[in-house]
Design a protein around this motif. Structure first.
Motif, mmCIF file in Angstrom:
data_model
loop_
_atom_site.group_PDB
_atom_site.id
_atom_site.type_symbol
_atom_site.label_atom_id
_atom_site.label_comp_id
_atom_site.label_asym_id
_atom_site.label_seq_id
_atom_site.Cartn_x
_atom_site.Cartn_y
_atom_site.Cartn_z
ATOM 1 N N ALA A 128 0.824 -1.208 0.000
ATOM 2 C CA ALA A 128 0.000 0.000 0.000
ATOM 3 C C ALA A 128 0.859 1.259 0.000
ATOM 4 O O ALA A 128 0.539 2.249 -0.679
ATOM 5 C CB ALA A 128 -0.934 -0.001 1.210
ATOM 6 N N LYS A 129 1.960 1.241 0.730
ATOM 7 C CA LYS A 129 2.870 2.396 0.751
ATOM 8 C C LYS A 129 3.471 2.624 -0.629
ATOM 9 O O LYS A 129 3.554 3.768 -1.106
ATOM 10 C CB LYS A 129 3.971 2.180 1.789
ATOM 11 N N LYS A 130 3.876 1.557 -1.274
ATOM 12 C CA LYS A 130 4.463 1.691 -2.616
ATOM 13 C C LYS A 130 3.437 2.203 -3.626
ATOM 14 O O LYS A 130 3.800 2.871 -4.597
ATOM 15 C CB LYS A 130 5.030 0.347 -3.068
ATOM 16 N N ALA A 131 2.176 1.895 -3.386
ATOM 17 C CA ALA A 131 1.110 2.330 -4.285
ATOM 18 C C ALA A 131 0.556 3.714 -3.919
ATOM 19 O O ALA A 131 -0.429 4.172 -4.502
ATOM 20 C CB ALA A 131 -0.029 1.311 -4.287
ATOM 21 N N ASN A 132 1.167 4.385 -2.953
ATOM 22 C CA ASN A 132 0.744 5.721 -2.524
ATOM 23 C C ASN A 132 -0.697 5.759 -2.010
ATOM 24 O O ASN A 132 -1.422 6.733 -2.230
ATOM 25 C CB ASN A 132 0.899 6.734 -3.677
ATOM 26 N N ILE A 133 -1.107 4.703 -1.314
ATOM 27 C CA ILE A 133 -2.473 4.653 -0.789
ATOM 28 C C ILE A 133 -2.497 4.470 0.734
ATOM 29 O O ILE A 133 -3.534 4.610 1.370
ATOM 30 C CB ILE A 133 -3.290 3.526 -1.484
ATOM 31 N N HIS A 134 -1.343 4.210 1.345
ATOM 32 C CA HIS A 134 -1.276 3.929 2.787
ATOM 33 C C HIS A 134 -1.790 5.098 3.627
ATOM 34 O O HIS A 134 -2.587 4.894 4.560
ATOM 35 C CB HIS A 134 0.154 3.579 3.192
ATOM 36 N N ASP A 135 -1.348 6.311 3.315
ATOM 37 C CA ASP A 135 -1.750 7.470 4.125
ATOM 38 C C ASP A 135 -3.251 7.672 4.082
ATOM 39 O O ASP A 135 -3.880 7.992 5.108
ATOM 40 C CB ASP A 135 -1.029 8.731 3.637
ATOM 41 N N PHE A 136 -3.839 7.499 2.920
ATOM 42 C CA PHE A 136 -5.299 7.616 2.817
ATOM 43 C C PHE A 136 -5.982 6.549 3.670
ATOM 44 O O PHE A 136 -6.941 6.842 4.396
ATOM 45 C CB PHE A 136 -5.747 7.478 1.360
ATOM 46 N N ILE A 137 -5.485 5.318 3.594
ATOM 47 C CA ILE A 137 -6.095 4.224 4.358
ATOM 48 C C ILE A 137 -6.038 4.521 5.856
ATOM 49 O O ILE A 137 -7.016 4.329 6.587
ATOM 50 C CB ILE A 137 -5.391 2.885 4.047
ATOM 51 N N MET A 138 -4.904 5.025 6.310
ATOM 52 C CA MET A 138 -4.740 5.299 7.739
ATOM 53 C C MET A 138 -5.589 6.480 8.203
ATOM 54 O O MET A 138 -5.817 6.652 9.402
ATOM 55 C CB MET A 138 -3.265 5.558 8.050
ATOM 56 N N SER A 139 -6.064 7.303 7.253
ATOM 57 C CA SER A 139 -6.940 8.422 7.625
ATOM 58 C C SER A 139 -8.381 7.973 7.856
ATOM 59 O O SER A 139 -9.198 8.744 8.392
ATOM 60 C CB SER A 139 -6.915 9.490 6.529
#
Length: 224
Positions: A128-139
């Motif tokens: 998810a971090k590599k796909a630039n989606i981790h920060d959104f998920i954690m929000s």
């Protein structure tokens, strides 16, 4: 209808060299679609097929994982006929990012782990971090356990696309097919996704499908 041949084996792609040798294909006998198609894509190279709808771009790429079988000719990966791969093995070596992403009615974690159902939480988060989606998920209130609704109704087009890219990171294939992967997105979403695709395409043989050459130019700038 597509099944393993008698001599098929589990094979792991090492380099990712792709060759189409005098390939002919038709969906029915009366309407030939591809005739005598020949090309080679070297390991780690990015190649693009550009043209209008109905030109055969997606059809060419659908033959590589044997979604359809060719009428005649030969397709090889690392000089091995794709029919010598077991279907599951062949498709495990190929990752596809499409314009239309299918999202299941489950959690974000479930949807990412579709790329590798056996992956642990650390690998899912890394993808998810590599796909630039981790920060959104954690929000989100429930993070990776957030339910996304039928066909990802609670997600934007760009968020769905980044989840699909995370799936491919998790799968970690040697060959990558990008089928109009950012063409339907706004500029901001496209920027985030191109950054993810830049990372995803590193050291992989990549095929890009596009309607417009401008899309290929933008993507190739990102990939290089």
């Amino acid at each position: 209808e597509i099944v393993d041949t008698k001599h098929a084996k589990d094979i792991t792609v090492q380099d990712g060299k792709i060759q189409y040798q005098n390939v002919n294909f038709s969906y029915n006998q009366n309407e030939p679609v591809l005739y005598d198609v020949c090309f080679t894509i070297e390991p780690g190279q990015t190649a693009a097929f550009v043209g209008p709808s109905g030109g055969g771009k997606t059809t060419i790429c659908s033959l590589l994982p044997r979604f359809y079988d060719i009428n005649s000719g030969k397709i090889t990966i690392d000089d091995i006929d794709i029919k010598d791969f077991k279907l599951k093995s062949l498709r495990n070596n190929i990752g596809v990012v499409q314009q239309d992403v299918y999202i299941f009615n489950g959690t974000i974690k479930d949807n990412i782990s579709y790329g590798d159902p056996k992956a642990d939480d650390d690998k899912i988060i890394e993808a998810a971090k590599k796909a630039n989606i981790h920060d959104f998920i954690m929000s989100l209130p429930d993070g990776y356990n957030t339910r996304v609704g039928e066909r990802g109704a609670r997600l934007s087009g760009g968020q769905k696309q980044r989840i699909s890219i995370a799936r491919v990171f998790l799968k970690n294939p040697r060959i990558l097919i990008l089928d109009e992967a950012t063409s339907a997105l706004d500029n901001e979403s496209e920027r985030h996704i191109q950054e993810a695709l830049d990372e995803l395409a590193k050291n992989r043989t990549t095929i890009v499908i596009a309607h417009r050459i401008s899309y290929v130019f933008r993507l190739c700038v990102c990939l290089n």
